[in-house]
Design an enzyme around this catalytic site. Sequence first.
Site, short mmCIF file in Angstrom:
data_model
loop_
_atom_site.label_atom_id
_atom_site.label_comp_id
_atom_site.label_asym_id
_atom_site.label_seq_id
_atom_site.Cartn_x
_atom_site.Cartn_y
_atom_site.Cartn_z
N SER A 188 0.85 -1.19 0.00
CA SER A 188 0.00 0.00 0.00
C SER A 188 0.88 1.24 0.00
O SER A 188 2.03 1.19 0.45
CB SER A 188 -0.88 0.00 1.25
N TYR A 244 -1.52 -0.97 10.22
CA TYR A 244 -1.69 -1.38 8.82
C TYR A 244 -0.47 -0.99 7.99
O TYR A 244 0.07 -1.80 7.23
CB TYR A 244 -2.95 -0.71 8.26
N LYS A 271 2.23 -3.43 5.93
CA LYS A 271 2.45 -3.35 4.49
C LYS A 271 3.91 -3.06 4.16
O LYS A 271 4.47 -3.60 3.19
CB LYS A 271 1.54 -2.27 3.88
#
Length: 253
Positions: A142, A155, A159
């Site tokens: 991401s 998160y 990633k």
Amino acid sequence: MIPKKTAIITGAGQGIGLAIAEKLAAQSVNIIINDLEEGLITEACKKISIAHGVQAIAVSGDSSAEEVIEELIQTALTNFGTLDIVVANSGITLFGPFLEYSRADFMEVTKVNQLGTFFLAQAAANVMKDQVNGGALLFTSSVTAHQSHENLAAYAMSKAALEMLAKNLVLELAPFKIRVNTIAPGATVTNRTILDPEYENTWSKITPLGRPAAVKDIANAAAFLVSDEARHITGQTLVIDGGWTSVSPSPYA
């Protein structure tokens, strides 16, 4: 006749994963698609098989679970005899401020995004290493692995870890002709993001190219990286964000 390749794509019931599955199927790749929602992938397999004339097999379940990973691998080998492409696309986003983020949410994000990708890649590589032509692994990262984004610390960390995993695996897997790359999508219009009526308008304003990505934009890049056209590319991350990471304005501004 050149034998068809075989691909596993996780998190492919809808959105980016499904678009990647459809793109590969259009290139005559037999596919095995995974998602938690069995109904989504069963219907997707039917449509893909009819549209592209390839075999499409659904394997539902948690892609980070050991038994699901084993089923994915065995389904490929039993039905097609080889495993050429694996796209570890499954991921989960759990927003929350760092100072209040729960241990339960952290562990869930880590389990799905990191553990699931790591052990699917491991299982696939143990098959690919014995194949003459090796294979291609692709992880979905991401833009949050490159630029900070409010309430996404766990998160983003997960990633960024995938991008380092791809780099690190070059050392161990390149001798077996196994390539490992990562895509890092930015804002993308999907079944989930479209639920926000302001999403497309907001990201169109702050994306240099004037719009968020469509799922086919991400799928096109993914299909290239796992193809023979990218046979000398490994250990890399391709950011697909319309230029957002170059300027990085916050959608909350």
